[in-house]
Design an enzyme around this catalytic site. Sequence first.
Site, PDB file in Angstrom:
ATOM      1  N   HIS A  72      -3.174   4.298  -7.088  1.00 16.24           N
ATOM      2  CA  HIS A  72      -2.485   2.843  -7.070  1.00 16.24           C
ATOM      3  C   HIS A  72      -2.133   2.741  -5.908  1.00 16.24           C
ATOM      4  CE1 HIS A  72      -0.405  -0.477  -9.630  1.00 16.24           C
ATOM      5  NE2 HIS A  72      -0.348  -0.892  -8.148  1.00 16.24           N
ATOM      6  N   LEU A 111      -3.750  -1.495   0.260  1.00 16.19           N
ATOM      7  CA  LEU A 111      -3.953  -1.160   1.681  1.00 16.19           C
ATOM      8  C   LEU A 111      -4.119  -2.525   2.615  1.00 16.19           C
ATOM      9  CD1 LEU A 111      -6.327   1.893   1.695  1.00 16.19           C
ATOM     10  CD2 LEU A 111      -3.882   1.772   1.566  1.00 16.19           C
ATOM     11  N   ARG A 112      -3.913  -3.814   1.989  1.00 13.85           N
ATOM     12  CA  ARG A 112      -3.686  -4.901   2.681  1.00 13.85           C
ATOM     13  C   ARG A 112      -5.138  -5.293   3.271  1.00 13.85           C
ATOM     14  NH1 ARG A 112      -0.343  -5.900  -1.033  1.00 13.85           N
ATOM     15  NH2 ARG A 112       1.798  -5.158  -0.667  1.00 13.85           N
ATOM     16  N   ASP A 145       1.986   3.174  -6.085  1.00 15.51           N
ATOM     17  CA  ASP A 145       2.017   1.792  -6.126  1.00 15.51           C
ATOM     18  C   ASP A 145       2.625   1.501  -4.463  1.00 15.51           C
ATOM     19  OD1 ASP A 145       1.891  -0.871  -6.265  1.00 15.51           O
ATOM     20  OD2 ASP A 145       3.677  -1.013  -7.733  1.00 15.51           O
ATOM     21  N   HIS A 181       4.813  -4.110   3.346  1.00 14.69           N
ATOM     22  CA  HIS A 181       4.864  -5.332   3.705  1.00 14.69           C
ATOM     23  C   HIS A 181       5.293  -5.526   5.055  1.00 14.69           C
ATOM     24  CE1 HIS A 181       4.453  -7.235  -0.566  1.00 14.69           C
ATOM     25  NE2 HIS A 181       5.080  -6.162  -1.014  1.00 14.69           N
TER      26      HIS A 181
END
Length: 448
Positions: free
Chosen positions: A75, A78-79, A322, A326
Amino acid sequence: MSAPGAPGGAGPRGAGPVLLRGGRLVDPAGGHDATADVLVRGGAVAAVGVGLEPGDAEVLDCDGLVVSPGFVDLHVHLREPGREDAETIETGSRAAALGGYTAVCPMPNTDPVADNAGVVEMVAARGREVGLVDVFPVGAVTLGQRGAELAELGTMAHSAARVDCFSDDGRPIREARLLRLALEYAQAFDAVIADHAEDPSLTDGAQMHEGEVSAILGLQGWPAAAEEMVVARDLLLAELTGGRLHLCHLSTAGSVALVRAARARGVLVTAEAAPHHFTLTDEAARSFDPVYKVNPPLRSKADIEAIRDGLADGTIDAIATDHAPHAREDKEVEWASAPPGMLGLETALALTITELVEPGYLRLDQAVERLTAGPARCRRLPGHGGPLVPGAPANLTVFDPTAAWTVAAPALASRARNTPYHGRQVRGRVVHTLLRGTFTVRDGKASW
Ligand code: DOR
Ligand code: ZN
């Protein structure tokens, strides 16, 4: 299922033969926990045993170190595509390699959403090109993750990316009917449905775990029941359909109890927990530092204890990070406006050792299992998680279980900086990571 991350990427080169000598080989899938040498040749494990002759192989002294299968993260975010300013497949792969990982599973909540063959193929291909870690993309369950209609699961499963796991992570699969259909349909290609268990009607606007701290801070609470009722629903539907269900980031004692009971009656369910849910409590929100905001939220001390117990008795199969990078301008804002999520790839091993093994919740071999064979089993990932037998791909992690270090956000390879562990003293450090016999990390340093 064949690996999308086959050899031939643009990653580090030069996989000469290597003898990892005298380490503690912890290979739970192979039932191994004893001192042994591992000979790596041609990208594969050539031999495992005591007193192996190196021949032409380079000898690396692993005395005092643990040699294990490469870690597997079920999980990550990687955007890419869409938020390459926060992370890319390349920077995320670097963070993964430095964290001891040889396989990661990126979630589909990208922009565009990974709900079709084109996007999952792009993610897998980019992962191969970077070549630092095998990238097994997760496809979305519903179109655009909007929860209205099923995405073309079969097309993604049969695409070049060979998707064998679907999730709307970031969001739950709201409608029971759609989850039922997905669990039924996915059986045709032996895929697993991974759910982010959350009932939005109880969490819309919620800011943190509902309890004493949320009451004191005056922040809208997110009750444990919002997770547990969806976990219960999902388990019932797994039972009804006979489909394979995986539950993402369990965070409450009640969730662990529900999964334990379902397992006992034979439901095909696997589960994961994230390091922040066994290391941090809702007390952290008192700082109002949004680095501690995450979904599901940091819970109570009793919940942490239950997650640790669930990992110890195997109710929770896997430690999954997870990893949720950001961009600074998004995350470093007032608590209520900040997006949830925290980094995880580069700190998971150390937190596992420091918070689970050293206090005696898990033995070292159990901890390694939850980072390797456990997650590989949840997704049936080929070539990962061990056993380390001759002929197996040499996906390996060598770590020092006692090395003390201090987490420093600026030193992370991730493009983002939102780690809640900055300044924390931990023990357990990755020394080498090998992907198919090639060092992606050597002596603690990236080899790219
Ligand atoms: O904290 C989280 N961040 N939880 C999720 O489910 C999604 C993730 C993200 O994508 O940032
Ligand atoms: Zn999630």
